[in-house]
Design an enzyme around this catalytic site. Structure first.
Site, mmCIF file in Angstrom:
data_model
loop_
_atom_site.group_PDB
_atom_site.id
_atom_site.type_symbol
_atom_site.label_atom_id
_atom_site.label_comp_id
_atom_site.label_asym_id
_atom_site.label_seq_id
_atom_site.Cartn_x
_atom_site.Cartn_y
_atom_site.Cartn_z
ATOM 1 N N ARG A 120 0.836 -1.111 -0.122
ATOM 2 C CA ARG A 120 0.180 0.066 -0.045
ATOM 3 C C ARG A 120 0.903 1.126 0.115
ATOM 4 O O ARG A 120 1.012 2.017 -0.924
ATOM 5 C CB ARG A 120 -0.939 -0.107 1.166
ATOM 6 C CG ARG A 120 -2.077 0.999 0.990
ATOM 7 C CD ARG A 120 -2.020 2.340 1.338
ATOM 8 N NE ARG A 120 -1.185 2.728 2.605
ATOM 9 C CZ ARG A 120 -0.876 4.014 2.906
ATOM 10 N NH1 ARG A 120 -0.947 4.928 2.007
ATOM 11 N NH2 ARG A 120 -0.427 4.403 4.021
ATOM 12 N N ASP A 121 1.693 1.695 0.891
ATOM 13 C CA ASP A 121 2.430 2.666 1.331
ATOM 14 C C ASP A 121 3.505 2.769 0.203
ATOM 15 O O ASP A 121 3.952 3.879 -0.192
ATOM 16 C CB ASP A 121 2.923 2.893 2.742
ATOM 17 C CG ASP A 121 3.300 4.263 2.912
ATOM 18 O OD1 ASP A 121 2.872 5.291 2.167
ATOM 19 O OD2 ASP A 121 3.915 4.599 4.124
ATOM 20 N N HIS B 239 10.640 6.938 7.718
ATOM 21 C CA HIS B 239 11.222 7.021 6.328
ATOM 22 C C HIS B 239 12.714 7.290 6.443
ATOM 23 O O HIS B 239 12.881 7.676 7.530
ATOM 24 C CB HIS B 239 10.272 7.900 5.652
ATOM 25 C CG HIS B 239 9.088 7.689 5.122
ATOM 26 N ND1 HIS B 239 8.465 7.630 3.942
ATOM 27 C CD2 HIS B 239 7.909 7.221 5.863
ATOM 28 C CE1 HIS B 239 7.119 7.347 3.948
ATOM 29 N NE2 HIS B 239 6.893 7.025 4.814
ATOM 30 N N CYS C 229 7.821 9.797 -0.734
ATOM 31 C CA CYS C 229 7.206 10.956 -0.086
ATOM 32 C C CYS C 229 7.089 12.019 -1.003
ATOM 33 O O CYS C 229 8.187 12.724 -1.273
ATOM 34 C CB CYS C 229 7.602 11.427 1.272
ATOM 35 S SG CYS C 229 6.484 12.640 2.102
#
Length: 300
Positions: free
Chosen positions: A13-14, A208, A239
């Protein structure tokens, strides 16, 4: 007995949501199946958001229909609203993830409302999810820094954690969305959050690796008592809010670290290295995992 650390695999997902080229539904489902077979007990598999905003995740229902569910594995979905929850319920998800920023500037800039207003919008979602018997997780984004306002006040992180707990969240992610956190900062934030939540069972670290600090931050969180961490196979992800952000810390790197600490995860590192190589090849990129590259070379 060796202490157990829970790893939430967020790559499907991410990680994949940031890929510009659409990843085939069958590949997404196979990735989830392979990760479950490798031993991940919790996989953030899909999200039910508007395809207008995240086109990569538009096939969430089809992905879950193709997944061969492994008993005992928790399959999670990110949901932004009631419509998203309806999608998650129809797909028979085990857990839904709601989210809110600890940065007022981030909240205003991205969704045009205050932090308090954004979390209040999740009240009906949380209530219905709990009534349906779903596990509920709350993710605190920008918990260690914001692209608009800089360092996030610790009091703001604690405030959002309390609001999520009041909604009935079973677990809370302290997320360094843009990867700017340092070990000392992580300790301060986690110790403060530990005043309102149980660090060992209710709090997870989501780091992250933009500045190469994710593994140091995991160690710092471990020292504070955190026993749940998020990672992404092959370091999938990125990101959009931070230039040069390298995305989620790689699962292979985290597993190598934890194995070296003598901690138990229940996840097969060798299998994850193979999965990282496989998915990287499928999406046409090289793995971002240093441990993954080194271990794959040893195998060849």
């Amino acid at each position: 007995m060796t202490e157990h650390i829970k790893i939430v695999e967020v790559g499907p997902r991410d990680g994949l949501q940031n890929e510009k080229q659409f990843v085939d539904t069958a590949i997404k489902a196979e990735l989830i199946n392979r990760l479950a077979a490798a031993g991940f007990a919790n996989i953030e598999a899909v999200s039910f958001v508007s395809p207008k905003w995240v086109p990569q995740m538009a096939d969430g229902a089809d992905v879950m229909a193709a997944v061969q569910r492994k008993p005992g594995t928790l399959y999670s979905a990110l949901v932004p609203n009631m419509r998203g929850l309806e999608g998650a319920l129809a797909a028979h998800m085990d857990e839904v993830v709601i989210f809110g920023a600890a940065s007022e500037a981030f909240s205003q800039r991205n969704i045009n409302c205050s932090i308090a207003e954004s979390i209040a919008r999740f009240e009906p979602v949380a209530q219905e999810a709990k009534q349906a018997g779903l596990r509920l997780r709350g993710s605190i984004s920008c918990a260690l820094g914001c692209p608009y306002q800089g360092e996030t006040p610790i009091s703001a992180v604690v405030d959002v954690a309390q609001r999520f707990l009041a909604l009935g969240c079973d677990e809370i992610d302290v997320a360094d969305t843009i990867g700017v956190g340092t070990a000392a900062q992580v300790k301060r934030v986690m110790q403060a959050v530990g005043q309102v939540a149980d660090l060992g069972t209710q709090v997870s670290g989501h780091f992250h690796d933009t500045y190469g600090q994710a593994l140091a931050n995991i160690l710092a969180a471990l020292e504070c008592g955190v026993r749940i961490f998020h990672s992404s196979v092959a370091g999938l992800g990125g990101c959009p809010y931070a230039k040069g952000a390298t995305g989620n810390v790689a699962s292979e790197d985290v597993l190598y670290l934890l194995n070296g600490q003598g901690l138990h995860t229940g996840v097969d590192l060798d299998a994850v290295v193979d999965i990282g190589s496989w998915i990287s090849e499928k999406i046409g990129r090289t793995t971002a995992s240093r441990a993954g590259r080194a271990l794959a070379l040893k195998k060849s």
